[in-house]
Write a protein that holds these residues in place. Structure first.
Motif, PDB file in Angstrom:
ATOM      1  N   ILE A  18      52.295  13.835  37.196  1.00 55.20           N
ATOM      2  CA  ILE A  18      51.502  12.867  36.431  1.00 55.20           C
ATOM      3  C   ILE A  18      50.039  13.283  36.405  1.00 55.20           C
ATOM      4  O   ILE A  18      49.380  13.246  35.351  1.00 55.20           O
ATOM      5  CB  ILE A  18      51.641  11.453  37.034  1.00 55.20           C
ATOM      6  N   GLU A  19      49.502  13.643  37.559  1.00 51.19           N
ATOM      7  CA  GLU A  19      48.091  14.034  37.625  1.00 51.19           C
ATOM      8  C   GLU A  19      47.818  15.270  36.766  1.00 51.19           C
ATOM      9  O   GLU A  19      46.779  15.357  36.091  1.00 51.19           O
ATOM     10  CB  GLU A  19      47.703  14.276  39.084  1.00 51.19           C
ATOM     11  N   LYS A  20      48.750  16.212  36.781  1.00 53.36           N
ATOM     12  CA  LYS A  20      48.597  17.410  35.951  1.00 53.36           C
ATOM     13  C   LYS A  20      48.618  17.044  34.466  1.00 53.36           C
ATOM     14  O   LYS A  20      47.777  17.514  33.684  1.00 53.36           O
ATOM     15  CB  LYS A  20      49.718  18.400  36.272  1.00 53.36           C
ATOM     16  N   ARG A  21      49.557  16.194  34.065  1.00 50.62           N
ATOM     17  CA  ARG A  21      49.670  15.801  32.666  1.00 50.62           C
ATOM     18  C   ARG A  21      48.474  14.980  32.213  1.00 50.62           C
ATOM     19  O   ARG A  21      47.943  15.174  31.107  1.00 50.62           O
ATOM     20  CB  ARG A  21      50.963  15.014  32.447  1.00 50.62           C
ATOM     21  N   ALA A  22      48.042  14.037  33.057  1.00 50.82           N
ATOM     22  CA  ALA A  22      46.898  13.193  32.697  1.00 50.82           C
ATOM     23  C   ALA A  22      45.627  14.028  32.560  1.00 50.82           C
ATOM     24  O   ALA A  22      44.844  13.840  31.613  1.00 50.82           O
ATOM     25  CB  ALA A  22      46.702  12.099  33.745  1.00 50.82           C
TER      26      ALA A  22
END
Length: 208
Positions: A18-22
């Motif tokens: 999630i952090e990578k995508r966000a």
């Protein structure tokens, strides 16, 4: 309200994703631009297309961050109540993670104690060698070569070294402190990762 069950291991993996995508979505999106006259913006074929894309991506960011917050909150709550045994001591997972982070201070203290102890020992040795050399010179001047090992010499030696000898000042018993801290740190670091991995693999949380 329905909830989703998952292990901590899966939750941590999803948090990273999630952090990578966000991060990628935020960094690669232009949220505000400008137009000149009736021309479309540089980023899209029309103002309407740009607006639709910005609104969709802003919603995607919000959804990702909402999901991250929900998972993170469940993990934090679980870490505060789940316990692990590390080197014979029971910690909550949260405390074990914090202890792992703060071990660097213990290691820094150990390094400083070792440095100070070694430095002070060297200074004592050098100072006392120099004092002995000065004593020998005085003894020969006062007693002559023949008297340099008799009772008078012993009295002179005792008096001189009382005034000039260096002595280690070690209120902590630094070597014992180093040994104790090193044993604690080594035992903790040898077991903490495995203990956390096992706990994370078997602990299940519920994410709304």
């Amino acid at each position: 309200m329905s909830t989703e069950r998952m292990t901590i291991t899966r939750a941590l993996s999803e948090l990273k994703l999630i952090e990578k995508r966000a991060t990628k979505l935020i960094d690669e999106t232009t949220f505000v631009t400008f137009t000149v006259g009736g021309a479309p913006p540089r980023e899209a074929r029309s103002a309407a297309e740009f607006s639709d894309r910005v609104l969709a991506r802003r919603q995607s960011v919000a959804d990702l961050l909402r999901r991250r917050s929900a998972i993170k909150a469940a993990v934090v709550a679980s870490n505060a109540r789940t316990t692990v045994d590390v080197a014979g001591q029971v910690y909550t997972v949260a405390a074990a993670i914090e202890r792992k982070a703060s071990v660097a201070f213990d290691q820094r203290l150990i390094a400083r104690l070792r440095s100070d102890l070694a430095g002070a020992r060297r200074q004592v040795e050098v100072t006392n060698e120099r004092a002995e050399d000065r004593l020998d010179q005085q003894a020969q001047a006062l007693l002559g070569k023949e008297g340099s090992r008799g009772a008078e010499y012993e009295a002179l030696h005792r008096s001189f070294m009382d005034r000039n000898a260096a002595r280690l000042l070690d209120p902590l018993d630094a070597q014992a402190d180093i040994d104790r801290l090193s044993d604690q740190v080594d035992a903790f670091l040898a077991e903490v990762d495995q203990a956390l991995s096992v706990s994370n693999a078997v602990t299940v949380i519920e994410v709304p």
